[in-house]
Motif scaffolding. Sequence first.
Motif, mmCIF file in Angstrom:
data_model
loop_
_atom_site.group_PDB
_atom_site.id
_atom_site.type_symbol
_atom_site.label_atom_id
_atom_site.label_comp_id
_atom_site.label_asym_id
_atom_site.label_seq_id
_atom_site.Cartn_x
_atom_site.Cartn_y
_atom_site.Cartn_z
ATOM 1 N N VAL A 35 -2.204 -80.441 8.739
ATOM 2 C CA VAL A 35 -1.063 -79.005 8.822
ATOM 3 C C VAL A 35 -0.376 -79.190 7.594
ATOM 4 C CG1 VAL A 35 1.397 -77.339 9.517
ATOM 5 C CG2 VAL A 35 -0.669 -79.198 11.528
ATOM 6 N N THR A 36 -0.661 -78.011 6.719
ATOM 7 C CA THR A 36 -0.609 -78.846 5.040
ATOM 8 C C THR A 36 0.275 -76.934 4.395
ATOM 9 O OG1 THR A 36 -2.792 -77.881 4.424
ATOM 10 C CG2 THR A 36 -2.679 -80.401 4.979
ATOM 11 N N THR A 37 0.852 -77.158 3.178
ATOM 12 C CA THR A 37 1.036 -76.660 2.245
ATOM 13 C C THR A 37 -0.006 -75.765 1.780
ATOM 14 O OG1 THR A 37 1.516 -78.069 0.604
ATOM 15 C CG2 THR A 37 3.093 -77.238 1.974
ATOM 16 N N PRO A 38 -0.174 -75.038 0.522
ATOM 17 C CA PRO A 38 -1.485 -74.115 0.256
ATOM 18 C C PRO A 38 -1.858 -74.791 -0.285
ATOM 19 C CG PRO A 38 -0.115 -72.212 0.773
ATOM 20 C CD PRO A 38 1.060 -73.648 0.959
ATOM 21 N N ASP A 39 -1.267 -76.447 -1.030
ATOM 22 C CA ASP A 39 -1.840 -76.956 -2.039
ATOM 23 C C ASP A 39 -2.417 -77.936 -2.045
ATOM 24 O OD1 ASP A 39 0.599 -77.976 -1.443
ATOM 25 O OD2 ASP A 39 1.013 -78.028 -3.787
ATOM 26 N N GLY A 40 -2.171 -77.884 -0.158
ATOM 27 C CA GLY A 40 -2.800 -79.421 0.135
ATOM 28 C C GLY A 40 -1.141 -80.846 -0.299
ATOM 29 N N THR A 41 -0.926 -80.698 0.274
ATOM 30 C CA THR A 41 0.538 -81.120 0.376
ATOM 31 C C THR A 41 0.924 -81.546 2.410
ATOM 32 O OG1 THR A 41 1.546 -80.098 -1.504
ATOM 33 C CG2 THR A 41 3.216 -82.400 0.299
#
Length: 210
Positions: free
Chosen positions: A86-92
């Motif tokens: 599960v990540t933010t759109p920027d991959g975090t």
Amino acid sequence: MSLGTIVDPNQHDRFILQQRFRFVANQYEFSLPGPDDAPGQVFCFVRQKMFKFREDVRFFTDDTMRTEVMRIKARQRFDPSATYDVTTPDGTVIGRFQKAFGRSLLRSTYLLFDATGTQVAVATEQSRGVAFLRRIVGLIPYIENFANWLPIPYHFVFVRGENQVIGHHRRQLWKLRDTYTLDLTDDRERVLDRRLALALAVGMDAFQAR
């Protein structure tokens, strides 16, 4: 659906998840609960990408899908114990969850990990008897095609450590479309990122073809 204000899930403890009626792609919406757990303010739209070799689910602020807020991506293909990032759109990284295949043979069970990889909770079907009934109904010819429409409870409990209950995920019965109440009120120390919990709530419906 239009979005009035941005909602930070980590500022709330209770949520309503509803599945939309769609034949091509799984779609969902999250709202804050109103009276009697009726859906209130909608703050998130979810769409599962179809025909992907790996599960791919995107979360947006609304159904225009202009602003993505997070996503779920499977690490493996066709794996009964797959791990989902599960990540933010920027991959975090927000966290990840994994289906515990062996334990899920009797009761569906998921392990939840935070951004550092530390296990923070386990989500498992609350009733062993109901879990068994669901599996039996799913094996009955003709009936299995309508099993998801039957008023069978689909309740999960979130547990931290050995026995500290920090939340519940309950199917609302007698609804035309799948509707769930996610309640993390007991997680007073807020060890579970609400975004990870929302992702798992969608995964438990979408990946089990409910």
